[in-house]
Design a protein around this motif. Structure first.
Motif, PDB file in Angstrom:
ATOM      1  N   ALA B 253       0.795  -1.237   0.000  1.00 14.02           N
ATOM      2  CA  ALA B 253       0.000   0.000   0.000  1.00 14.02           C
ATOM      3  C   ALA B 253       0.826   1.285   0.000  1.00 14.02           C
ATOM      4  O   ALA B 253       0.321   2.341  -0.380  1.00 14.02           O
ATOM      5  CB  ALA B 253      -0.929  -0.003   1.214  1.00 14.02           C
ATOM      6  N   HIS B 254       2.070   1.221   0.433  1.00 17.24           N
ATOM      7  CA  HIS B 254       2.914   2.437   0.509  1.00 17.24           C
ATOM      8  C   HIS B 254       2.222   3.548   1.292  1.00 17.24           C
ATOM      9  O   HIS B 254       2.289   4.715   0.914  1.00 17.24           O
ATOM     10  CB  HIS B 254       3.273   2.964  -0.885  1.00 17.24           C
ATOM     11  N   ASP B 255       1.526   3.165   2.368  1.00 12.35           N
ATOM     12  CA  ASP B 255       0.733   4.161   3.103  1.00 12.35           C
ATOM     13  C   ASP B 255       1.142   4.241   4.574  1.00 12.35           C
ATOM     14  O   ASP B 255       0.405   4.767   5.393  1.00 12.35           O
ATOM     15  CB  ASP B 255      -0.760   3.822   2.994  1.00 12.35           C
ATOM     16  N   ARG B 256       2.298   3.672   4.930  1.00  6.44           N
ATOM     17  CA  ARG B 256       2.705   3.646   6.341  1.00  6.44           C
ATOM     18  C   ARG B 256       4.197   3.362   6.431  1.00  6.44           C
ATOM     19  O   ARG B 256       4.856   3.167   5.415  1.00  6.44           O
ATOM     20  CB  ARG B 256       1.913   2.590   7.083  1.00  6.44           C
ATOM     21  N   GLU B 257       4.684   3.270   7.698  1.00  5.65           N
ATOM     22  CA  GLU B 257       6.087   2.963   7.932  1.00  5.65           C
ATOM     23  C   GLU B 257       6.455   1.582   7.394  1.00  5.65           C
ATOM     24  O   GLU B 257       5.613   0.698   7.307  1.00  5.65           O
ATOM     25  CB  GLU B 257       6.407   2.990   9.443  1.00  5.65           C
ATOM     26  N   VAL B 258       7.731   1.412   7.104  1.00  6.39           N
ATOM     27  CA  VAL B 258       8.289   0.114   6.739  1.00  6.39           C
ATOM     28  C   VAL B 258       8.153  -0.806   7.963  1.00  6.39           C
ATOM     29  O   VAL B 258       8.417  -0.382   9.091  1.00  6.39           O
ATOM     30  CB  VAL B 258       9.772   0.284   6.345  1.00  6.39           C
ATOM     31  N   SER B 259       7.733  -2.055   7.736  1.00  4.54           N
ATOM     32  CA  SER B 259       7.503  -2.963   8.879  1.00  4.54           C
ATOM     33  C   SER B 259       8.829  -3.522   9.404  1.00  4.54           C
ATOM     34  O   SER B 259       9.825  -3.563   8.679  1.00  4.54           O
ATOM     35  CB  SER B 259       6.581  -4.111   8.456  1.00  4.54           C
ATOM     36  N   ASP B 260       8.820  -3.979  10.663  1.00  6.05           N
ATOM     37  CA  ASP B 260      10.050  -4.491  11.283  1.00  6.05           C
ATOM     38  C   ASP B 260      10.669  -5.676  10.538  1.00  6.05           C
ATOM     39  O   ASP B 260      11.881  -5.694  10.334  1.00  6.05           O
ATOM     40  CB  ASP B 260       9.798  -4.830  12.757  1.00  6.05           C
ATOM     41  N   PRO B 261       9.859  -6.668  10.117  1.00  2.00           N
ATOM     42  CA  PRO B 261      10.499  -7.773   9.381  1.00  2.00           C
ATOM     43  C   PRO B 261      11.174  -7.309   8.081  1.00  2.00           C
ATOM     44  O   PRO B 261      12.185  -7.867   7.663  1.00  2.00           O
ATOM     45  CB  PRO B 261       9.350  -8.745   9.083  1.00  2.00           C
ATOM     46  N   VAL B 262      10.619  -6.261   7.462  1.00  2.00           N
ATOM     47  CA  VAL B 262      11.229  -5.746   6.224  1.00  2.00           C
ATOM     48  C   VAL B 262      12.541  -5.027   6.554  1.00  2.00           C
ATOM     49  O   VAL B 262      13.537  -5.181   5.837  1.00  2.00           O
ATOM     50  CB  VAL B 262      10.237  -4.842   5.458  1.00  2.00           C
ATOM     51  N   TRP B 263      12.568  -4.297   7.662  1.00  2.00           N
ATOM     52  CA  TRP B 263      13.832  -3.673   8.094  1.00  2.00           C
ATOM     53  C   TRP B 263      14.899  -4.739   8.339  1.00  2.00           C
ATOM     54  O   TRP B 263      16.064  -4.573   7.966  1.00  2.00           O
ATOM     55  CB  TRP B 263      13.636  -2.851   9.376  1.00  2.00           C
ATOM     56  N   ALA B 264      14.475  -5.847   8.977  1.00  2.00           N
ATOM     57  CA  ALA B 264      15.435  -6.916   9.272  1.00  2.00           C
ATOM     58  C   ALA B 264      15.980  -7.541   7.984  1.00  2.00           C
ATOM     59  O   ALA B 264      17.186  -7.776   7.851  1.00  2.00           O
ATOM     60  CB  ALA B 264      14.774  -7.975  10.157  1.00  2.00           C
ATOM     61  N   LEU B 265      15.079  -7.765   7.027  1.00  2.00           N
ATOM     62  CA  LEU B 265      15.518  -8.328   5.736  1.00  2.00           C
ATOM     63  C   LEU B 265      16.456  -7.354   5.019  1.00  2.00           C
ATOM     64  O   LEU B 265      17.440  -7.758   4.389  1.00  2.00           O
ATOM     65  CB  LEU B 265      14.317  -8.572   4.822  1.00  2.00           C
ATOM     66  N   TYR B 266      16.136  -6.086   5.134  1.00  2.00           N
ATOM     67  CA  TYR B 266      16.959  -5.049   4.490  1.00  2.00           C
ATOM     68  C   TYR B 266      18.368  -5.034   5.077  1.00  2.00           C
ATOM     69  O   TYR B 266      19.368  -5.045   4.339  1.00  2.00           O
ATOM     70  CB  TYR B 266      16.285  -3.687   4.653  1.00  2.00           C
ATOM     71  N   ALA B 267      18.445  -5.046   6.423  1.00  2.00           N
ATOM     72  CA  ALA B 267      19.756  -5.004   7.087  1.00  2.00           C
ATOM     73  C   ALA B 267      20.586  -6.218   6.671  1.00  2.00           C
ATOM     74  O   ALA B 267      21.788  -6.108   6.388  1.00  2.00           O
ATOM     75  CB  ALA B 267      19.571  -4.958   8.599  1.00  2.00           C
ATOM     76  N   LYS B 268      19.940  -7.365   6.597  1.00  2.00           N
ATOM     77  CA  LYS B 268      20.620  -8.599   6.207  1.00  2.00           C
ATOM     78  C   LYS B 268      21.119  -8.493   4.756  1.00  2.00           C
ATOM     79  O   LYS B 268      22.229  -8.943   4.422  1.00  2.00           O
ATOM     80  CB  LYS B 268      19.604  -9.743   6.316  1.00  2.00           C
ATOM     81  N   THR B 269      20.285  -7.905   3.916  1.00  2.00           N
ATOM     82  CA  THR B 269      20.643  -7.763   2.502  1.00  2.00           C
ATOM     83  C   THR B 269      21.843  -6.834   2.333  1.00  2.00           C
ATOM     84  O   THR B 269      22.772  -7.134   1.570  1.00  2.00           O
ATOM     85  CB  THR B 269      19.425  -7.226   1.703  1.00  2.00           C
ATOM     86  N   ILE B 270      21.834  -5.724   3.040  1.00  2.00           N
ATOM     87  CA  ILE B 270      22.951  -4.769   2.942  1.00  2.00           C
ATOM     88  C   ILE B 270      24.242  -5.413   3.430  1.00  2.00           C
ATOM     89  O   ILE B 270      25.306  -5.246   2.826  1.00  2.00           O
ATOM     90  CB  ILE B 270      22.638  -3.484   3.749  1.00  2.00           C
ATOM     91  N   LYS B 271      24.115  -6.180   4.500  1.00  2.00           N
ATOM     92  CA  LYS B 271      25.287  -6.865   5.038  1.00  2.00           C
ATOM     93  C   LYS B 271      25.877  -7.805   3.981  1.00  2.00           C
ATOM     94  O   LYS B 271      27.091  -7.930   3.830  1.00  2.00           O
ATOM     95  CB  LYS B 271      24.867  -7.652   6.288  1.00  2.00           C
ATOM     96  N   ARG B 272      24.966  -8.421   3.232  1.00  2.00           N
ATOM     97  CA  ARG B 272      25.412  -9.409   2.255  1.00  2.00           C
ATOM     98  C   ARG B 272      25.938  -8.765   0.972  1.00  2.00           C
ATOM     99  O   ARG B 272      26.986  -9.160   0.447  1.00  2.00           O
ATOM    100  CB  ARG B 272      24.238 -10.334   1.941  1.00  2.00           C
ATOM    101  N   ILE B 273      25.215  -7.751   0.450  1.00  2.00           N
ATOM    102  CA  ILE B 273      25.577  -7.232  -0.889  1.00  2.00           C
ATOM    103  C   ILE B 273      26.285  -5.889  -0.835  1.00  2.00           C
ATOM    104  O   ILE B 273      26.793  -5.426  -1.844  1.00  2.00           O
ATOM    105  CB  ILE B 273      24.346  -7.152  -1.826  1.00  2.00           C
TER     106      ILE B 273
END
Lengths: 261, 316
Positions: B253-273
């Motif tokens: 919906a792009h109508d609210r804050e980024v959810s916690d599980p998505v932040w966690a996936l993001y942090a993991k992705t940045i660490k990796r790539i």
């Protein structure tokens, strides 16, 4: 490989998916599946809802005065009806809704609100002026310095943002009241003639005397000053050349002038 | 009754900022590379905050279709913002995943916006949105087959040759799958990038939304994702729901804050790539500038933590 255009699975799937997007009673297209292979009307409905609600939102953004006049619920129903019959044909949504005024005019349940279509026309002109090409404004000195013998052959070039509107109803006042949340002058006057234009960053609505409208519209059709004045005078009814010209110049609706040979 | 001739007050009070005005005859922009920092989607609601506060921001991203008008205030604002910040251009209406040929007129308008603003990044979607004659204004899904793969590659070739640069293709969020699909989405994207030479825009929220909706692991999806092609990351908020069979149904919906599980996936992705330009997308129920820039801050902290060897860095 299925490269044969006549047996394109891609096109068939897309066609079936598209068919139901604007038709609330259509079934879920074949081959469209939910999580465990179920046929999920709710999931397909997410797309249908996105399409209709985003397009209703686009029309609401383009016609806020009409939305305010009708109320959010009625507007939503009307817009959904318009979208079903006239979906956008290209992706720039600030250009969607050119046919909304005509649709309102021919929408039987709104027949007892005959001014609405004219308000929608002015609102559409406002939006078009907002996004129109930027252009310089005619320097009034340039017109003043035309010799008396050339003056009747002057053709005034309308600014790309400018458009003229005549309504048997107080359409411009109603538009302004519902767009600005403010009481504006001329609210009881009818008919009304206005010019909508954006000389710089802000869109303006300027009044012209209804008696001067014939003259103004002749100028907008690239008639010379002489032709436009003759045409307006022959119509009678209190046309005043000086008043008309001054109102149009004050509203900055022209970008340049030419002298017709 | 007489009408008072003359111009009424302007309907919209526009504030003019330094360097802002229609018909500016400026020098052409030099392309500014979009840094591996966070940025936000540019919204009209925030024009004034941005021009008044001149906040520190890695970049702004705009929807190309919002700047396709001939002139007027949208361009005046974007010109003023483009002068101070790197820009990313994101198309939402080209229908690259469509079965029919691309709309040439629309592609030409896209090129015009691109050439005018010289963005550092340019992206579009693995989706379709037009089926002649209608434009649906939604990112609609396609089956993943050899036929659709060939068509998408053809379309990307055309886009890249008309615009004259590499584009990034974004992974979609989906609510349904197609019986006709033959390939996994990650495989499909890998093959597209390989054949067309395009880069990829990895939307981590889309990964989470699709994985939740179809019941697979977002981590495994990301493991399989061709990450070497990723030139940008998107993060956005989603709305939770359920389908009629009781399965999770997340809406992008792009109508609210980024959810916690998505932040966690993001942090993991940045660490990796490694760090990548990262956009916060917030397109409806637009928040205050403070709320939106706080989201960007949060992404920036994750990016900086990575650049500092994995040690979290305190916010400034």
């Amino acid at each position: 490989m299925q490269q044969n255009k006549h047996s394109s699975v891609h096109l068939n799937v897309e066609h079936a998916f598209a068919e139901g997007l604007l038709n609330p009673s259509a079934a879920v297209p074949e081959g469209v599946l939910g999580r465990d292979g179920e046929v999920s009307a709710k999931r397909y409905g997410v797309y249908r809802n996105n399409v209709v609600s985003s397009l209703v939102g686009a029309l609401a953004a383009n016609f806020p005065a009409i939305q305010r006049l009708l109320g959010a619920d009625y507007f939503k129903a009307l817009a959904a009806e318009f979208i079903r019959h006239h979906p956008p044909v290209q992706p720039v949504l600030s250009e969607y809704g050119g046919g909304f005024a005509d649709f309102i005019q021919s929408f039987p349940p709104l027949a007892s609100y005959p001014y609405l279509a004219d308000v929608a026309r002015i609102e559409w002109a406002w939006l078009s002026a907002y996004h129109s090409a930027d252009a310089p404004i005619l320097d009034a000195q340039k017109l003043a310095s035309v010799s008396p013998e050339d003056m009747p052959r002057v053709v005034l070039v309308p600014h790309p943002s400018a458009s003229l509107h005549f309504s048997e109803f107080p359409a411009a006042s109603i538009f302004l009241q519902n767009r600005e949340f403010a009481q504006m002058e001329n609210s009881e006057q009818r008919p009304q003639a206005v010019v909508v234009c954006r000389p710089e960053v802000a869109v303006n609505i300027a009044w012209i005397e209804p008696a001067d409208f014939t003259f103004a519209s002749a100028l907008f059709e690239a008639r010379t000053l002489g032709e436009a004045a003759t045409l307006a005078a022959s119509g009678g009814g209190g046309f005043d050349l000086n008043r008309a010209l001054q109102a149009l110049l004050a509203a900055q609706v022209f970008q340049d002038l030419e002298i017709r040979k | 009754m007489t009408a008072a001739a003359g111009v009424l007050p302007p309907l919209v009070i526009l504030v003019c900022f330094e360097g802002m005005g229609v018909m500016s005859d400026r020098e052409p922009y030099e392309v500014i590379k979009v840094p591996s920092r966070s940025g936000v989607g540019l919204k009209a609601e925030h024009y004034h905050d941005i021009l008044e506060q001149k906040p520190s921001m890695g970049f702004f991203e705009v929807h190309a279709e919002n700047y396709m008008g001939a002139g007027g205030p949208p361009h005046a604002y974007l010109e003023a913002i483009r002068r101070d910040y790197p820009l990313s251009l994101h198309g939402v209406g080209l229908s690259i995943g469509g079965a029919r040929p691309l709309d040439k007129d629309h592609l030409a308008r896209l090129k015009q916006v691109h050439d005018r603003y010289q963005p550092g990044l340019f992206s579009e979607h693995l989706a379709w949105s037009s089926h002649q004659p209608a434009y649906f204004n939604d990112l609609l899904p396609l089956p993943y087959t050899s036929e659709t793969l060939a068509r998408v590659v053809e379309h990307i070739d055309e886009v890249q040759s008309v615009i004259g640069r590499q584009m990034l293709l974004e992974n979609p969020s989906t609510y349904v799958v197609f019986e006709q699909s033959e390939l996994e989405e990650t495989e499909f994207l890998r093959e597209i990038a390989k054949r067309s030479g395009c880069g990829l825009l990895l939307d981590v929220n889309n990964v989470f939304v699709s994985a939740s909706n179809h019941g697979y692991s977002p981590e495994e999806y990301l493991e399989a994702f061709p990450v070497s092609h990723v030139g940008e990351i998107h993060l956005g908020g989603h709305a939770p729901d359920e389908d009629e069979f009781g399965h999770t149904l997340l809406i992008d919906a792009h109508d609210r804050e980024v959810s916690d599980p998505v932040w966690a996936l993001y942090a993991k992705t940045i660490k990796r790539i490694g760090a990548r330009p990262t956009l916060i997308e917030w397109d409806s129920d637009i928040p205050t500038w403070a709320v939106l820039s706080a989201e960007a801050q949060r992404a920036d902290e994750i990016l900086r933590a990575h650049e500092n060897g994995g040690q979290p860095v305190a916010a400034e």
